[in-house]
Design an enzyme around this catalytic site. Structure first.
Site, PDB file in Angstrom:
ATOM      1  N   GLY A  19     141.767  68.760 -36.500  1.00 38.13           N
ATOM      2  CA  GLY A  19     142.865  68.359 -37.382  1.00 38.13           C
ATOM      3  C   GLY A  19     142.500  67.094 -38.119  1.00 38.13           C
ATOM      4  O   GLY A  19     141.392  66.570 -37.955  1.00 38.13           O
ATOM      5  N   SER A  23     146.446  62.941 -36.225  1.00 38.41           N
ATOM      6  CA  SER A  23     147.132  64.139 -35.736  1.00 38.41           C
ATOM      7  C   SER A  23     147.207  64.181 -34.211  1.00 38.41           C
ATOM      8  O   SER A  23     147.721  65.152 -33.649  1.00 38.41           O
ATOM      9  CB  SER A  23     146.437  65.398 -36.267  1.00 38.41           C
ATOM     10  N   ASP A  92     134.733  63.089 -28.209  1.00 36.66           N
ATOM     11  CA  ASP A  92     135.616  62.712 -29.317  1.00 36.66           C
ATOM     12  C   ASP A  92     134.804  62.526 -30.590  1.00 36.66           C
ATOM     13  O   ASP A  92     133.595  62.318 -30.533  1.00 36.66           O
ATOM     14  CB  ASP A  92     136.381  61.422 -28.986  1.00 36.66           C
ATOM     15  N   GLU A  93     135.464  62.609 -31.734  1.00 33.68           N
ATOM     16  CA  GLU A  93     134.816  62.440 -33.046  1.00 33.68           C
ATOM     17  C   GLU A  93     133.615  63.381 -33.183  1.00 33.68           C
ATOM     18  O   GLU A  93     132.540  62.987 -33.657  1.00 33.68           O
ATOM     19  CB  GLU A  93     134.396  60.974 -33.255  1.00 33.68           C
TER      20      GLU A  93
HETATM   21  P1  ADP Z   1     143.505  61.224 -34.143  1.00 31.10           P
HETATM   22  O1  ADP Z   1     142.524  61.112 -33.014  1.00 31.10           O
HETATM   23  O2  ADP Z   1     143.813  62.661 -34.507  1.00 31.10           O
HETATM   24  O3  ADP Z   1     143.141  60.404 -35.336  1.00 31.10           O
HETATM   25  P2  ADP Z   1     145.187  59.653 -32.416  1.00 31.10           P
HETATM   26  O4  ADP Z   1     145.314  60.431 -31.145  1.00 31.10           O
HETATM   27  O5  ADP Z   1     144.217  58.508 -32.412  1.00 31.10           O
HETATM   28  O6  ADP Z   1     144.892  60.671 -33.630  1.00 31.10           O
HETATM   29  O7  ADP Z   1     146.588  59.046 -32.845  1.00 31.10           O
HETATM   30  C1  ADP Z   1     147.776  59.780 -32.899  1.00 31.10           C
HETATM   31  C2  ADP Z   1     148.892  58.757 -32.990  1.00 31.10           C
HETATM   32  O8  ADP Z   1     148.815  58.141 -34.268  1.00 31.10           O
HETATM   33  C3  ADP Z   1     150.314  59.313 -32.951  1.00 31.10           C
HETATM   34  O9  ADP Z   1     150.784  59.510 -31.646  1.00 31.10           O
HETATM   35  C4  ADP Z   1     151.088  58.173 -33.604  1.00 31.10           C
HETATM   36  O10 ADP Z   1     151.378  57.161 -32.676  1.00 31.10           O
HETATM   37  C5  ADP Z   1     150.087  57.588 -34.595  1.00 31.10           C
HETATM   38  N1  ADP Z   1     150.318  57.893 -36.018  1.00 31.10           N
HETATM   39  C6  ADP Z   1     150.096  57.043 -37.043  1.00 31.10           C
HETATM   40  N2  ADP Z   1     150.344  57.600 -38.243  1.00 31.10           N
HETATM   41  C7  ADP Z   1     150.725  58.879 -38.007  1.00 31.10           C
HETATM   42  C8  ADP Z   1     151.095  60.004 -38.832  1.00 31.10           C
HETATM   43  N3  ADP Z   1     151.144  59.905 -40.152  1.00 31.10           N
HETATM   44  N4  ADP Z   1     151.394  61.181 -38.228  1.00 31.10           N
HETATM   45  C9  ADP Z   1     151.361  61.285 -36.881  1.00 31.10           C
HETATM   46  N5  ADP Z   1     151.021  60.275 -36.044  1.00 31.10           N
HETATM   47  C10 ADP Z   1     150.715  59.079 -36.589  1.00 31.10           C
HETATM   48 MG    MG Z   2     140.702  60.179 -32.889  1.00 31.83          MG
END
Ligand code: ADP
Ligand code: MG
Ligand code: ZN
Length: 203
Positions: A19, A23, A92-93
């Site tokens: 995603g 997300s 991750d990543e």
């Molecule tokens: P990813 O690894 O997919 O980048 P993370 O797990 O690090 O995502 O972070 C998800 C968290 O980011 C959510 O639980 C929320 O606290 C925060 N967040 C910040 N901006 C958004 C957004 N636009 N939509 C959903 N979550 C967001």
């Molecule tokens: Mg991440």
């Protein structure tokens, strides 16, 4: 007579969490690995050595959940770093790994391990971000995570870069990127803003 089917106790599999940014991919990866860790199932988590946004030896989500992680420079190094006794492997990543990650995941699953990879499926221009798309096709379980569009609150499918750069990889989170839905995503937005600034301030 047909022999009764037997499920092998050592059967492994591949899970992908894909995603856009924000997300909850890292959060979900941390959740999945931590529940095994708490049950004393041997786990190991890896991340690409180039991702040092919050911590060198941890996976940290935007909501600041974390788990310890070993930075590795390639999929080959990842494979070499897996202990025999490890059952659950978090990565991750995944988009920052080489294409060899697809084969490495298959090798680990074949060895009876459960490998869970989180990563971006699309880059900042909305193009497939390998090796995640290929890995999704070779995985038993795929979770497509959505963020909330920073602009309109709709389903955030894309990662919008809001600073100007032609580099595929610009590390950073808040400030450099936003999650966007299909209507609000515009891969050329940052370039356009740059032009607007240049027009507004002639040298
Ligand atoms: P990813 O690894 O997919 O980048 P993370 O797990 O690090 O995502 O972070 C998800 C968290 O980011 C959510 O639980 C929320 O606290 C925060 N967040 C910040 N901006 C958004 C957004 N636009 N939509 C959903 N979550 C967001
Ligand atoms: Mg991440
Ligand atoms: Zn939107």
């Amino acid at each position: 007579m047909v022999a009764p089917m037997q499920r092998r106790a050592d059967q492994g599999w591949v899970e992908v969490i894909a995603g856009p940014m924000f997300s909850g991919k890292s959060e979900e990866l941390i959740r999945r690995v931590t529940r095994y860790h708490l049950a004393r199932v041997p786990t190991q988590t890896f991340k690409p050595a180039l991702d040092v946004r919050y911590a060198v030896s941890e996976v940290v989500s935007h909501s600041r959940h974390s788990t310890s992680a070993t930075p590795v420079g390639s999929s080959e190094e990842l494979l070499k770093s897996v202990d025999d006794r490890t059952v659950v492997i978090g990565v991750d990543e995944g988009q920052f790994f080489d294409d060899g990650l697809v084969e490495v995941a298959a090798i680990l699953a074949g060895a009876g391990k459960n490998i869970i990879v989180a990563g971006l499926d699309l880059d900042y221009l909305g193009r497939p971000f390998e090796p995640i798309p290929s890995l999704m096709l070779r995985a038993e379980y795929v979770t497509k995570a959505l963020a909330v569009c920073h602009r309109c609150g709709g389903p955030g499918l894309f990662t919008q870069r809001v600073v100007q750069s032609d580099e595929l990889v610009v590390l950073g989170a808040a400030g450099a990127y936003e999650a966007r839905c299909r209507r609000c995503f515009d891969p050329h937005e940052a370039e356009q803003q740059q032009l607007d600034v240049e027009v507004a301030t002639p040298a």
